[in-house]
Motif scaffolding. Structure first.
Motif, PDB file in Angstrom:
ATOM      1  N   LEU A 193      30.897  47.553  20.043  1.00  0.00           N
ATOM      2  CA  LEU A 193      31.840  46.478  19.705  1.00  0.00           C
ATOM      3  C   LEU A 193      33.274  46.998  19.629  1.00  0.00           C
ATOM      4  O   LEU A 193      34.201  46.337  20.092  1.00  0.00           O
ATOM      5  CB  LEU A 193      31.445  45.799  18.391  1.00  0.00           C
ATOM      6  N   VAL A 194      33.470  48.184  19.044  1.00  0.00           N
ATOM      7  CA  VAL A 194      34.860  48.660  18.948  1.00  0.00           C
ATOM      8  C   VAL A 194      35.393  49.036  20.341  1.00  0.00           C
ATOM      9  O   VAL A 194      36.579  48.859  20.626  1.00  0.00           O
ATOM     10  CB  VAL A 194      35.056  49.824  17.942  1.00  0.00           C
ATOM     11  N   ARG A 195      34.501  49.515  21.206  1.00  0.00           N
ATOM     12  CA  ARG A 195      34.967  49.785  22.568  1.00  0.00           C
ATOM     13  C   ARG A 195      35.366  48.477  23.261  1.00  0.00           C
ATOM     14  O   ARG A 195      36.331  48.423  24.010  1.00  0.00           O
ATOM     15  CB  ARG A 195      33.891  50.521  23.377  1.00  0.00           C
ATOM     16  N   ARG A 196      34.612  47.438  22.973  1.00  0.00           N
ATOM     17  CA  ARG A 196      34.909  46.146  23.607  1.00  0.00           C
ATOM     18  C   ARG A 196      36.230  45.577  23.101  1.00  0.00           C
ATOM     19  O   ARG A 196      37.036  45.045  23.873  1.00  0.00           O
ATOM     20  CB  ARG A 196      33.761  45.170  23.323  1.00  0.00           C
ATOM     21  N   VAL A 197      36.470  45.692  21.806  1.00  0.00           N
ATOM     22  CA  VAL A 197      37.749  45.225  21.244  1.00  0.00           C
ATOM     23  C   VAL A 197      38.899  46.003  21.884  1.00  0.00           C
ATOM     24  O   VAL A 197      39.925  45.439  22.272  1.00  0.00           O
ATOM     25  CB  VAL A 197      37.774  45.405  19.703  1.00  0.00           C
ATOM     26  N   ASP A 198      38.689  47.298  22.010  1.00  0.00           N
ATOM     27  CA  ASP A 198      39.715  48.163  22.591  1.00  0.00           C
ATOM     28  C   ASP A 198      40.007  47.755  24.037  1.00  0.00           C
ATOM     29  O   ASP A 198      41.160  47.653  24.465  1.00  0.00           O
ATOM     30  CB  ASP A 198      39.212  49.611  22.529  1.00  0.00           C
ATOM     31  N   LEU A 199      38.939  47.492  24.780  1.00  0.00           N
ATOM     32  CA  LEU A 199      39.090  47.076  26.181  1.00  0.00           C
ATOM     33  C   LEU A 199      39.865  45.765  26.280  1.00  0.00           C
ATOM     34  O   LEU A 199      40.754  45.607  27.129  1.00  0.00           O
ATOM     35  CB  LEU A 199      37.690  46.911  26.787  1.00  0.00           C
ATOM     36  N   GLU A 200      39.556  44.859  25.367  1.00  0.00           N
ATOM     37  CA  GLU A 200      40.236  43.565  25.376  1.00  0.00           C
ATOM     38  C   GLU A 200      41.716  43.737  25.058  1.00  0.00           C
ATOM     39  O   GLU A 200      42.575  43.088  25.654  1.00  0.00           O
ATOM     40  CB  GLU A 200      39.579  42.628  24.352  1.00  0.00           C
ATOM     41  N   ALA A 201      41.989  44.645  24.114  1.00  0.00           N
ATOM     42  CA  ALA A 201      43.388  44.878  23.729  1.00  0.00           C
ATOM     43  C   ALA A 201      44.171  45.489  24.886  1.00  0.00           C
ATOM     44  O   ALA A 201      45.324  45.115  25.129  1.00  0.00           O
ATOM     45  CB  ALA A 201      43.449  45.790  22.505  1.00  0.00           C
ATOM     46  N   VAL A 202      43.557  46.401  25.614  1.00  0.00           N
ATOM     47  CA  VAL A 202      44.227  46.976  26.791  1.00  0.00           C
ATOM     48  C   VAL A 202      44.530  45.861  27.795  1.00  0.00           C
ATOM     49  O   VAL A 202      45.639  45.770  28.343  1.00  0.00           O
ATOM     50  CB  VAL A 202      43.368  48.089  27.441  1.00  0.00           C
ATOM     51  N   ALA A 203      43.537  44.988  28.006  1.00  0.00           N
ATOM     52  CA  ALA A 203      43.749  43.882  28.944  1.00  0.00           C
ATOM     53  C   ALA A 203      44.873  42.959  28.465  1.00  0.00           C
ATOM     54  O   ALA A 203      45.713  42.512  29.254  1.00  0.00           O
ATOM     55  CB  ALA A 203      42.445  43.094  29.110  1.00  0.00           C
TER      56      ALA A 203
END
Lengths: 346, 327
Positions: free
Chosen positions: A32-42
């Motif tokens: 989940l934290v990787r996914r949040v991070d990915l979304e933030a980069v996007a």
């Protein structure tokens, strides 16, 4: 304790016995934290955030240490501890505020026992030690955990914090995520010896842990926090990991590091090894992994939606909270600015 | 009424604050057994113990940084920076963290930290021991900056600073530490002048001298001397530099029509520049002459054999009074 291939290895000093449920919980956190991070980069790439400091590659160091904490322990993060923030119950959207430019820090540190992000490198280590000295004076048994990076170890404040913690026997754990890179400068620009060995010169134990091994990070941090609570003084933990992304979204690592280095670290990915371990030991089935992936996508969508809905502050908010008590210059300038703005109305 | 030196008045003020609130801590280099190099914290460790009066390692950034942490845990640290010129290693923690963290937290965090700085020259010291760095801090939003000039203010203002929920940079004129005055330690705190207010310390009608810290006494002496020339000089002790009590300054200058700012710090970009600008904006039609500034040359502080030439004294202030009348 968990090899890159997902093999479980016992360690004589740092045994850890987790239930399958707990392992699944750690895996969920990591994903989940990787996914949040990915979304933030996007979101940054689409212009919705001014900047983002990705934690990619450092999930295990953050979740392992973050899940070692008790709710009453206090945490002092850098600006990259999104995984630890997750463990402390900070809404991921609140992390985005400062990167979107709607505030400089959008959560209540006391509510989560998670201090605000500190941008100037290493300053927070002194705040953590001071806080721990306060805990000491209160006669409480809470631990304080402070994060910093390999670059920060060159800062005067970090070295001063080691000295303070040592001479006052402050109940603080220093957690250095050595991700190998301080923007473009490799570790050898900061140190000639392994960072964990610095601790001995200050008079407390230092230990290096595989920062991509969530179990090892959990076990080592738990032990250090327990030592602190029982009055045995500080520990320096060096979590040996790798910044798989750029320093921030403004950075271009292709200018200073070779692609093969990243490829080598991809093989040590902190999430893949947990997944492999769970598969091999039948701790979860495909439905579980699918459900986590679906939850991650939902979380990503939700974070995006609420990020876009973050309101811009009112112009006069510039004058809010500069002082706790009435301050005539703030009042005067606020009134002048309000009158100026009113001149444009109607 | 008790006769106290400024150093002792500050000491008594801190003692009272520590008695009133168990969260008040003293920290700094040599503040414990030694009582500080100026003895301002004399006897406090003996009476309140090492947990509350903390001899710190020798690192100023560490003092302020850990004070911030202690404040986050609910304490009210009073930090001593041993000398003015030693504050700069702590500048980052003061400017970047102490001043800005409350705003960063949208008001959720408060940092009631006092940074005491013995300031100014006149004691024949070596380099870095005679500086007046107030303008660096008045320029930093989020800090309150005050300067005491006498034992009464030393006793009251240090307690007000400690009680404030804002961070306060507290300047103490080191060459006035040994000067005495009668202090009413029994007076109710409700009757004290608020620590963000200026005070007219001598009334006059021809010219206003604005000063703070060590220069208040110099200006009072100049006012007495000017009387012989038939000039009625008003002296205002600014006391608070951020916020500045502009209304009291404007009230005085509007009456006298002439204004001279006096400080030890270098003139160029000194605090007097801010005052001159504000007085000009607010009193333009009352002014008989431009606002003048008396201060140190815009150089580093000189070797102490030259400090009598560097520091504004009676004659320098009187010369400015002559100039403002000659305009």
């Amino acid at each position: 304790m968990l090899t890159p291939e997902g093999e479980r290895v016992e360690h004589p000093d740092y045994d850890i016995d987790l239930t399958p449920e707990e392992i699944r919980g750690l895996y969920r956190d990591l994903v989940l934290v990787r996914r949040v991070d990915l979304e933030a980069v996007a979101l940054q790439r689409q212009g919705e955030l001014g900047l983002w400091a990705s934690l990619l590659g450092q999930e295990a160091a953050q979740i392992g240490s973050g899940r070692a904490l008790a709710a009453t322990d206090m945490v002092f993060p850098t600006y990259r501890e999104h995984g630890v923030a997750w463990c402390r119950g900070v809404d991921p959207v609140n992390l985005l505020g400062m990167f979107r430019g709607v505030n400089h820090g959008g959560w209540d540190p006391a509510e989560h026992n998670f201090h605000l992000y500190t941008i100037v490198i290493g300053s927070q280590t002194l705040h953590a030690v001071g806080y721990a000295m306060g805990v000491q004076r209160d006669g409480a048994e809470n631990a304080t955990l402070v994060y910093f990076g390999d670059g920060a170890t060159s800062q005067g404040d970090v070295n001063e914090s080691f000295i303070w913690a040592s001479v006052f026997n402050a109940p603080v754990v220093f957690f250095c995520q050595n991700n190998q890179w301080a923007i473009s400068e490799p570790l050898e620009k900061q140190t000639r010896i392994p960072l964990y060995r610095r601790a001995s010169g200050f008079g407390f134990p230092g230990i290096r842990v595989d920062g991509n091994d969530v179990l090892a990070c959990l076990a080592v941090t738990r032990k250090a926090l327990a030592d602190v609570r029982s009055g045995q003084g500080p520990t320096l933990i060096e979590a040996f990991t790798y910044r798989m992304g750029a320093h921030t979204t403004s950075d271009d690592p292709t200018r200073y590091r070779v692609a093969s280095e990243l490829e080598a670290w991809k093989l040590k990915d902190p999430i893949e090894r947990v997944r492999a371990y769970m598969f091999k030991n039948q701790l979860a089935d495909q439905d579980f992994f699918d459900a986590i992936d679906a939850e991650a996508d939902e979380l990503g969508k939700d974070v995006r939606k609420r990020c876009l809905a973050l309101p811009d502050p009112e112009p006069l908010a510039i004058f809010d909270h500069v002082y706790a008590e009435p301050h005539r210059l703030m009042e005067e300038e606020r009134a002048e600015f309000a009158a100026y703005l009113e001149g444009f109305e109607g | 009424m008790t006769s106290l030196t400024l150093a002792k008045a500050l000491n008594e003020g801190m003692r009272k604050a520590m008695e009133d609130d168990p969260k008040v801590l003293i920290m700094g280099e040599d503040v414990g057994k030694l009582g500080g190099v100026f003895r301002v914290t004399d006897g406090l460790q003996k009476d309140f113990g090492e947990q509350r009066v903390i001899d710190t390692p020798l690192a100023e950034s560490g003092i302020i940084g850990t004070a911030i942490g202690l404040a986050l845990r609910g304490y009210r640290p009073v930090c001593e920076i041993q000398f003015d010129g030693f504050v700069f290693p702590a500048a980052d923690q003061i400017i970047t963290q102490l001043a800005k963290m409350p705003l960063r937290s949208l008001g959720k965090l408060r940092l009631p930290v006092v940074v005491r700085i013995p300031c100014g020259g006149g004691i024949g010291a070596v380099e870095h021991h005679s500086e007046s760095p107030e303008a660096y801090f008045t320029h930093t939003a989020g800090l309150r900056v005050v300067a005491c000039s006498n034992p009464v203010d030393g006793y009251t203002m240090i307690q007000q600073a400690i009680r404030s929920d804002d961070p306060v940079v507290f300047f103490e004129p080191k060459r006035r530490y040994w000067e005495k005055a009668e202090v009413d330690t029994a007076a109710s705190a409700a009757d004290w002048t608020p620590f963000d207010q200026a005070r007219v310390v001598r009334q006059g009608s021809d010219v206003t001298l604005l000063a703070y810290g060590p220069m208040v006494k110099t200006c009072l002496e100049a006012a007495t001397a000017a009387e012989d020339d038939g000039r009625s000089v008003e002296v205002v002790d600014l006391r608070s530099l951020n916020p500045l009590d502009v209304d009291r300054v404007v009230e005085s200058v509007s009456r006298t029509g002439r204004c001279i700012v006096v400080h030890e710090a270098p003139i160029y970009n000194g605090f007097g520049a801010e005052i001159a600008a504000r007085v000009t904006e607010r009193c333009f039609y009352s002014l008989e002459a431009p606002v003048l500034r008396v201060g140190g040359p815009s150089t580093p502080y000189p070797p102490s054999r030259l400090e009598d030439h560097y520091l504004p004294d009676l004659d320098r202030v009187l010369e400015a009074v002559d100039r403002v009348f000659a305009f």
